[in-house]
Design a protein around this motif. Sequence first.
Motif, PDB file in Angstrom:
ATOM      1  N   ASN A  70       7.233  -3.476   8.097  1.00 41.33           N
ATOM      2  CA  ASN A  70       8.118  -2.316   8.283  1.00 41.33           C
ATOM      3  C   ASN A  70       7.608  -1.427   9.435  1.00 41.33           C
ATOM      4  O   ASN A  70       6.501  -1.612   9.928  1.00 41.33           O
ATOM      5  N   LYS A  71       8.419  -0.498   9.829  1.00 41.37           N
ATOM      6  CA  LYS A  71       8.109   0.493  10.878  1.00 41.37           C
ATOM      7  C   LYS A  71       7.930  -0.160  12.245  1.00 41.37           C
ATOM      8  O   LYS A  71       7.087   0.266  13.038  1.00 41.37           O
ATOM      9  N   GLN A  96       1.166   7.927  -2.123  1.00 42.74           N
ATOM     10  CA  GLN A  96       1.385   7.945  -3.579  1.00 42.74           C
ATOM     11  C   GLN A  96       2.545   8.834  -4.006  1.00 42.74           C
ATOM     12  O   GLN A  96       2.435   9.625  -4.934  1.00 42.74           O
ATOM     13  N   THR A  97       3.641   8.686  -3.299  1.00 44.18           N
ATOM     14  CA  THR A  97       4.851   9.446  -3.637  1.00 44.18           C
ATOM     15  C   THR A  97       5.501   8.889  -4.902  1.00 44.18           C
ATOM     16  O   THR A  97       5.802   9.632  -5.832  1.00 44.18           O
ATOM     17  N   THR A 126      11.831   3.998   1.145  1.00 45.14           N
ATOM     18  CA  THR A 126      12.788   4.165   2.248  1.00 45.14           C
ATOM     19  C   THR A 126      13.655   2.913   2.362  1.00 45.14           C
ATOM     20  O   THR A 126      14.872   2.991   2.552  1.00 45.14           O
ATOM     21  N   ARG A 180       0.839  -1.191   0.000  1.00 44.04           N
ATOM     22  CA  ARG A 180       0.000   0.000   0.000  1.00 44.04           C
ATOM     23  C   ARG A 180       0.883   1.254   0.000  1.00 44.04           C
ATOM     24  O   ARG A 180       2.058   1.175   0.351  1.00 44.04           O
ATOM     25  N   ASN A 236       2.791   4.525   1.188  1.00 40.57           N
ATOM     26  CA  ASN A 236       3.310   5.070   2.445  1.00 40.57           C
ATOM     27  C   ASN A 236       3.826   4.044   3.461  1.00 40.57           C
ATOM     28  O   ASN A 236       4.094   4.407   4.603  1.00 40.57           O
ATOM     29  N   VAL A 237       3.932   2.780   3.072  1.00 37.66           N
ATOM     30  CA  VAL A 237       4.404   1.785   4.047  1.00 37.66           C
ATOM     31  C   VAL A 237       5.928   1.804   4.204  1.00 37.66           C
ATOM     32  O   VAL A 237       6.469   1.201   5.135  1.00 37.66           O
ATOM     33  N   MET A 246      11.131  10.019  -1.194  1.00 36.00           N
ATOM     34  CA  MET A 246      10.297   9.545  -0.086  1.00 36.00           C
ATOM     35  C   MET A 246       9.518  10.727   0.471  1.00 36.00           C
ATOM     36  O   MET A 246      10.006  11.848   0.429  1.00 36.00           O
ATOM     37  N   SER A 279      12.852  -2.120  10.362  1.00 32.04           N
ATOM     38  CA  SER A 279      12.609  -0.686  10.346  1.00 32.04           C
ATOM     39  C   SER A 279      13.494  -0.110   9.243  1.00 32.04           C
ATOM     40  O   SER A 279      14.720  -0.059   9.396  1.00 32.04           O
ATOM     41  N   ALA A 280      12.863   0.264   8.147  1.00 31.61           N
ATOM     42  CA  ALA A 280      13.626   0.781   7.004  1.00 31.61           C
ATOM     43  C   ALA A 280      14.252   2.124   7.356  1.00 31.61           C
ATOM     44  O   ALA A 280      15.318   2.481   6.856  1.00 31.61           O
ATOM     45  N   ASP A 339       6.039  11.804   3.481  1.00 33.39           N
ATOM     46  CA  ASP A 339       4.985  11.335   4.375  1.00 33.39           C
ATOM     47  C   ASP A 339       3.614  11.383   3.697  1.00 33.39           C
ATOM     48  O   ASP A 339       2.607  11.059   4.304  1.00 33.39           O
TER      49      ASP A 339
HETATM   50  N1  LIG Z   1       8.811   5.338  11.867  1.00 35.89           N
HETATM   51  C1  LIG Z   1       9.127   4.869  10.668  1.00 35.89           C
HETATM   52  N2  LIG Z   1       8.789   5.568   9.563  1.00 35.89           N
HETATM   53  C2  LIG Z   1       9.134   5.052   8.356  1.00 35.89           C
HETATM   54  C3  LIG Z   1       9.823   3.818   8.219  1.00 35.89           C
HETATM   55  N3  LIG Z   1       9.999   3.583   6.905  1.00 35.89           N
HETATM   56  C4  LIG Z   1       9.454   4.624   6.250  1.00 35.89           C
HETATM   57  N4  LIG Z   1       8.931   5.518   7.119  1.00 35.89           N
HETATM   58  C5  LIG Z   1       8.247   6.778   6.807  1.00 35.89           C
HETATM   59  O1  LIG Z   1       7.066   6.494   6.099  1.00 35.89           O
HETATM   60  C6  LIG Z   1       6.794   7.512   5.120  1.00 35.89           C
HETATM   61  C7  LIG Z   1       6.596   6.884   3.755  1.00 35.89           C
HETATM   62  O2  LIG Z   1       7.822   6.366   3.277  1.00 35.89           O
HETATM   63  P1  LIG Z   1       8.059   6.033   1.736  1.00 35.89           P
HETATM   64  O3  LIG Z   1       9.329   5.282   1.671  1.00 35.89           O
HETATM   65  O4  LIG Z   1       7.897   7.260   0.920  1.00 35.89           O
HETATM   66  O5  LIG Z   1       6.820   5.045   1.486  1.00 35.89           O
HETATM   67  P2  LIG Z   1       6.384   4.287   0.139  1.00 35.89           P
HETATM   68  O6  LIG Z   1       5.855   2.958   0.553  1.00 35.89           O
HETATM   69  O7  LIG Z   1       7.490   4.288  -0.838  1.00 35.89           O
HETATM   70  O8  LIG Z   1       5.174   5.206  -0.347  1.00 35.89           O
HETATM   71  P3  LIG Z   1       4.541   5.365  -1.845  1.00 35.89           P
HETATM   72  O9  LIG Z   1       5.657   5.683  -2.777  1.00 35.89           O
HETATM   73  O10 LIG Z   1       3.570   6.480  -1.689  1.00 35.89           O
HETATM   74  O11 LIG Z   1       3.866   4.064  -2.150  1.00 35.89           O
HETATM   75  C8  LIG Z   1       7.968   8.483   5.180  1.00 35.89           C
HETATM   76  O12 LIG Z   1       7.588   9.584   5.982  1.00 35.89           O
HETATM   77  C9  LIG Z   1       9.061   7.663   5.850  1.00 35.89           C
HETATM   78  O13 LIG Z   1       9.987   8.432   6.590  1.00 35.89           O
HETATM   79  C10 LIG Z   1      10.178   3.112   9.422  1.00 35.89           C
HETATM   80  O14 LIG Z   1      10.778   2.038   9.420  1.00 35.89           O
HETATM   81  N5  LIG Z   1       9.795   3.679  10.603  1.00 35.89           N
END
Ligand SMILES: Nc1nc2c(ncn2[C@@H]2O[C@H](COP(=O)(O)OP(=O)(O)OP(=O)(O)O)[C@@H](O)[C@H]2O)c(=O)[nH]1
Length: 299
Positions: free
Chosen positions: A121-122, A38-39, A20, A13, A15-16, A33, A151-152, A35
């Motif tokens: 993740n996270k 749909q980045t 990162t 999905r 933002n997961v 990346m 935790s990425a 917050d």
């Molecule tokens: N606390 C925490 N935040 C995280 C972690 N990994 C990513 N984030 C945060 O989650 C948000 C989304 O990260 P992205 O890597 O842009 O997510 P994405 O899955 O690529 O999102 P889309 O490209 O929109 O699909 C950012 O604000 C990151 O800093 C983690 O392990 N822990």
Amino acid sequence: MSFKSGFVAILGRPNVGKSTFLNHVMGQKIAIMSDKVQTTRNKIMGIYTTDQEQIVFIDTPGIHKPKTALGDFMVESAYSTLREVDTVLFMISADEARGKGDDMIMERLKAAKVPVILVVNKIDKVHPDQLLSQIDDYRKQMDFKEVVPISALQGNNVSHLVDILSENLEEGFQYFPADQITDHPERFLVSEMIREKVLLLTREEIPHSVAVVIDSMKRDEETDKIHIRATIMVERDSQKGIIIGKGGSMLKKIGSMARRDIELMLGDKVFLETWVKVKKNWRDKKLDLADFGYNKKEY
Ligand SMILES: Nc1nc2c(ncn2[C@@H]2O[C@H](COP(=O)(O)OP(=O)(O)OP(=O)(O)O)[C@@H](O)[C@H]2O)c(=O)[nH]1
Ligand SMILES: [Mg+2]
């Protein structure tokens, strides 16, 4: 020892934390990346090469219910990787309960018959007990080859996940030269870095309405800087006003933040000029989409 290689898609999905994760593995920013959801809008390769192996990661746009032609393009390009990879990393966020969107993705993964590793993740955001019950819940939905909590952002367990992928690689070619890190040209990365700053500095519908096009990029012999001209496309006049800001202050901020990132990436001094243009409803216009790099041929 013989060389091993394989293709690995990162799906999930919005933002997961897919991008990162990719950047952490690569040790540099390949995919932007934010917050905002749909980045990522295109598939982006991160090519990880050592003496014995090459893992080609494919970061994908977050899978969501599309409301525009751009959204269709994004979701289809994410799913298209299922035909191209040896393993899928299905990424979820430890602080979000399983939803319909996740179930839909799992249906597609089951049908694709490709080995799937569940990446939670996270983990830095939740208590370990919550993590265990979430993993239990997901395990009941489908058969995962492995389940790996990470935790990425902080890097916890990321190298362990790469080790698992390495162990499962098959003998194969080195598909890309060892010094190549991605499949996109520099121009794409430059446009993305500008878009990332817009995402960082604006809210609501603006992040979704913006595309960045690089009009030209060449070394200026006189100043010995890379001269880049870029246009930020928006969908409405009101958005243009916000991107430019009072007395041009917002555009200046976007430009100077982006320039710093671009200089780091190129290892060169950069002179960045930005313009803002309105293209009404470009996200639903096939021709505009193609012009802005969201072209079906890409997948
Ligand atoms: N606390 C925490 N935040 C995280 C972690 N990994 C990513 N984030 C945060 O989650 C948000 C989304 O990260 P992205 O890597 O842009 O997510 P994405 O899955 O690529 O999102 P889309 O490209 O929109 O699909 C950012 O604000 C990151 O800093 C983690 O392990 N822990
Ligand atoms: Mg992303």
